[in-house]
Design an enzyme around this catalytic site. Structure first.
Site: not given
Ligand code: 13P
Length: 281
Positions: A85-86, A107, A181-182, A209-211, A232
């Site tokens: 990821d990222h 990213d 995210h978060g 992203h940011g699930g 997630v």
């Molecule tokens: P969350 O931590 O908000 O669920 O987002 C995860 C994410 O998008 C990882 O790339």
């Protein structure tokens, strides 16, 4: 053997008009739980690793994470794939490819557009030689704590998405449409019209992203309107930490701390089984 490439699962998701879920994992308990949930539900899934969890938080060595994932995932009969990821550090990303990651996210979303295109193009060209999939981000999915999801100028523009995908040749594109995210300060509202426009403008798999904390009704629409990968992390980590804390408070002085992994994996697997029902394969 169930280990496949991320792009294979993305194709399956696209054909089923749904999204695979990628879960951020730090260690054996989390990866084992994802594999267990995939085996029970028969729903394809992704294990994702944040690079800084290795180089900063020291949860694992990058190379041994791949070995641990392979050891667990090869026993499953459901398709599972591994994704970095990222990652904004191209050298680290190349190290991940060498270590055996078959999918990576470069990213460059904090960079000016031209620089993001240049760097992403370079990563794709190298990754291609190794048969590795590349996800990139356009616009900027920020952090919920900064309320960045409300900044419209950071949202992905459909016409730029088209140019970006065509020039870079990426496998998948992370889009900024109102998620972050978060932990959200208030319920997020995805810009689903914009998503539809981006989907119409590109032939590339789209990623949300940011699930954590996005309501299921919005997700169901987003999956139908083109999201094929959904990330997630926060809520999965939070459940892990809460379970460890509760277990230690109850059992910490009784000498049964050795049972912690069993308790944690059961709890995480139950959560994953429920969450994965969002994927309609
Ligand atoms: P969350 O931590 O908000 O669920 O987002 C995860 C994410 O998008 C990882 O790339």
């Amino acid at each position: 053997m169930a280990i496949v490439k991320v792009s294979e699962i993305l194709k399956m998701a696209d054909e089923a008009n749904t999204s695979v879920i990628g879960f951020n994992c730090t260690d054996y308990n989390m990866v084992a739980s994802v594999c267990q949930a995939a085996e029970i539900t028969k729903i394809p899934v992704l294990v994702m690793l944040y690079p800084e969890h290795c180089f900063k938080n020291k949860t694992f060595e990058l190379e041994s994470f791949v070995g641990m994932f392979n050891g667990l995932a090869e026993k499953c009969s459901t398709p599972i794939a591994l994704h970095l990821d990222h990652c904004s550090d191209i050298r680290y990303l190349l190290r991940a490819i060498k270590a055996g990651f078959t999918s990576v996210m470069y990213d460059g979303s904090n960079l000016p557009l031209e620089q993001n295109i240049e760097n992403t193009k370079y990563v794709v060209s190298v990754a291609k030689e190794f048969g590795v999939d590349v996800e990139a981000e356009l616009g900027h999915v920020g952090f919920a704590a900064n309320s960045e999801q409300e900044k419209l100028d950071l949202y992905t523009r459909p016409e730029t998405a088209k140019e970006f995908c065509e020039k870079t040749g990426i496998t998948s594109l992370a889009v900024a449409i109102g998620s972050a995210h978060g932990v959200y300060k208030q319920t997020p509202k995805l810009d689903l019209e914009r998503l539809e426009q981006i989907n119409n403008a590109t032939d590339t798999f789209l990623v949300l992203h940011g699930g954590s904390g996005i309501p299921a009704d919005q997700l169901n629409i987003a999956f139908r309107k083109g999201i094929n990968k959904f990330n997630v992390g926060t809520e999965f980590f939070q459940l892990y930490y809460d379970t460890v804390r509760e277990f230690c408070q109850t059992n910490g002085d009784k000498g049964s701390i050795i049972d912690l992994p069993i308790v944690v994996q059961e709890k995480l697997t139950d959560y994953l089984i429920e969450k994965m029902q969002l994927s309609k394969f």
